[in-house]
Design an enzyme around this catalytic site. Structure first.
Site: not given
Length: 228
Positions: A49, A121
């Site tokens: 992320d 991610e």
């Protein structure tokens, strides 16, 4: 560690060959499949992320050197939000290589937006750890592709867009009502209805209230667009 045939094909789809294949195996392993001898992808998701955010911030600054923070922020949010991440994951058929527990398999986990968004991610983090920042940056720019150049300047999340739709028609702000909750405490699933004063309503289900609210707002916006 050797990769399965499916994961080798997946390497081809993302354009990165892993020197440490165990990283890719971990990136595609959902928590429902974790065990004492098998790590899941949650820690990688946390890292990925942040890597994604840095790559996107750099890309947007380079694309429009004259843009203000107020112009860049909504573009950034549109590119890194879970819905966009899930779309990218679908583009590369990430769902087909995910390692899921039986309960997730039976509940359609390979198609779940939140699960796919988290997994892409984790893949980004795996590439970062395997090949460094330049490799991860190259991956993100390849996979997001034209989305970066075409992201709307006034990109907004669905809840904001729905609120502005209501305000423009002198309606009260939308209300979000939790209509159901299921699943164990450590993995709840929420069903939330987005409601307007004019009677329009749409519901959605997701693993978090925020995701369910966004999905409900998206569904209601689509309904309003169809009926106008």
């Amino acid at each position: 560690m050797k990769l399965s045939g499916e994961l080798k094909a997946f390497e081809g789809r993302i354009g990165h060959h892993f020197a440490a294949p165990e990283l890719l195996n971990r990136a595609v392993t959902h928590a429902s499949m974790s065990s004492a001898n098998r790590d899941d992808n949650q820690r990688l998701e946390f890292l990925g992320d942040r890597v994604l955010g840095l790559v996107m911030a750099e890309a947007l600054l380079a694309l429009d050197p004259g843009a203000t923070e107020g112009q860049l922020a909504p573009r950034f949010n549109a590119l890194v939000r879970k819905e966009t991440c899930a779309d990218v994951a679908r583009d590369i058929d990430l769902g087909t290589v995910l390692k899921l527990g039986r309960s997730e398999m039976l509940s359609g986990g390979r198609r779940k937006q939140a699960l796919l968004g988290d997994a892409i991610e984790a893949v980004i983090a795996a590439v970062y750890l395997d090949g460094g920042f330049d490799a991860a940056k190259g991956l993100v720019l390849r996979l997001w592709g034209g989305r970066i150049e075409t992201v709307e300047e006034d990109a907004r999340d669905a809840k904001t867009a729905l609120q502005e739709w209501a305000q423009a028609r002198k309606l009260a702000p939308p209300k979000y009502v939790t209509t159901a909750r299921s699943g164990p405490d450590h993995a709840p699933v929420f069903t939330i209805a987005a409601r307007l004063d004019n009677g329009a309503e749409a519901s959605a289900t997701a693993p978090s209230k925020r995701a369910a609210e966004q999905a409900a707002a998206t569904s209601l916006l689509a309904q309003l667009e169809k009926n106008k």
